[in-house]
Design a protein around this motif. Structure first.
Motif, short mmCIF file in Angstrom:
data_model
loop_
_atom_site.label_atom_id
_atom_site.label_comp_id
_atom_site.label_asym_id
_atom_site.label_seq_id
_atom_site.Cartn_x
_atom_site.Cartn_y
_atom_site.Cartn_z
N SER A 149 -70.84 -13.33 -5.06
CA SER A 149 -70.80 -11.97 -4.50
C SER A 149 -69.37 -11.65 -4.06
O SER A 149 -68.58 -12.56 -3.79
N ASP A 150 -69.05 -10.35 -3.98
CA ASP A 150 -67.67 -9.99 -3.61
C ASP A 150 -67.34 -10.45 -2.18
O ASP A 150 -66.22 -10.87 -1.89
N ASP A 202 -73.78 -18.77 -10.70
CA ASP A 202 -73.49 -17.97 -9.50
C ASP A 202 -73.33 -18.93 -8.32
O ASP A 202 -74.28 -19.64 -7.96
N THR A 204 -72.50 -18.11 -5.14
CA THR A 204 -72.55 -17.46 -3.82
C THR A 204 -73.10 -18.40 -2.75
O THR A 204 -72.55 -18.50 -1.66
#
Ligand code: DC
Length: 223
Positions: A149-150, A202, A204
């Protein structure tokens, strides 16, 4: 000689370089950080007072730009610009945005294409960037799209900047990451996107150790 190529693409701050370097050292492959090459071009144009978004001015400067990569015994990649070591300078935040801007020009991308392919012909490589699986090495043995995620990426970038002794406020780092994401995914030339045959990772919710384990698993299952 047939060499093995692992392509790792993904947005800024997803941990590509740290993870790719660690995986390369584990597997005995050469780690190639292609972002550093674009950063070297970005650094050059800033030094010369050229607007990095000016496609014509940047293209006209290309014949004068002499970029070299060096890999030491420690596996660390150093960048040289006309012979001078610019490894540290290319990490400055203003160079990140300039790199993103120059990387949008098709002339810059084709200028650097052969250099990247040559490295993959000569060595077993883990190469990270934005278009490695889609454009530079479309036949790579393994393709990974590494993302997070950003917010998670901005937090990691803040930590990295702090450790380097150049801290920046979180909001500013987040804004810059979002700006670069937008630039890198919306440009016409080789935009950042997941290759159809890339595996999505991912990170995150993963720490470094878990991410490395997951990455090595993906690679080892396929090579
Ligand atoms: O990975 P990095 O943040 O060091 O890359 C700097 C910039 O270079 C990034 O914003 C986009 C560009 N880049 C690219 O367009 N293609 C690549 N293969 C690698 C980087």
């Amino acid at each position: 000689m047939n060499t093995i190529s692992i392509a790792i693409d993904g947005p800024s701050g997803a941990g590509k370089s740290t993870l790719a370097r660690a995986a390369a050292s584990e597997l005995g492959y050469l780690y190639v950080d292609t972002g550093a090459i674009y950063r070297t071009i970005g650094y050059y144009v800033l030094q010369k007072g050229i607007d990095p978004t000016d496609s014509l001015a940047v293209s006209n400067a290309l014949p004068d730009i002499h970029v070299e990569l060096e890999h030491g015994a420690d596996g660390l990649q150093r960048m040289r610009l006309s012979g001078a070591d610019v490894t540290a300078q290319i990490r400055l935040p203003e160079v990140s945005l300039a790199a993103s801007a120059v990387s949008a020009h098709p002339q810059v991308r084709s200028f650097l294409l052969e250099m990247q392919r040559q490295l993959a012909r000569a060595h077993d490589v883990i190469m990270d960037g934005r278009d490695i699986g889609t454009v530079v090495l479309p036949k790579a043995d393994v393709k990974v799209f590494l993302t997070a995620s950003d917010q998670a990426r901005a937090r990691r970038r803040c930590l990295e900047l702090e450790q380097r002794g150049t801290p920046e406020p979180f909001e500013k780092v987040l804004r810059e990451i979002q700006e670069r994401d937008w630039n890198d995914t919306h440009r016409a030339a080789a935009p950042l996107r997941q290759a159809e045959d890339a595996v999505l990772l991912d990170t995150t919710r993963l720490d470094f150790r878990q991410s490395l384990k997951a990455l090595l698993k993906i690679i080892k299952e396929r090579v």
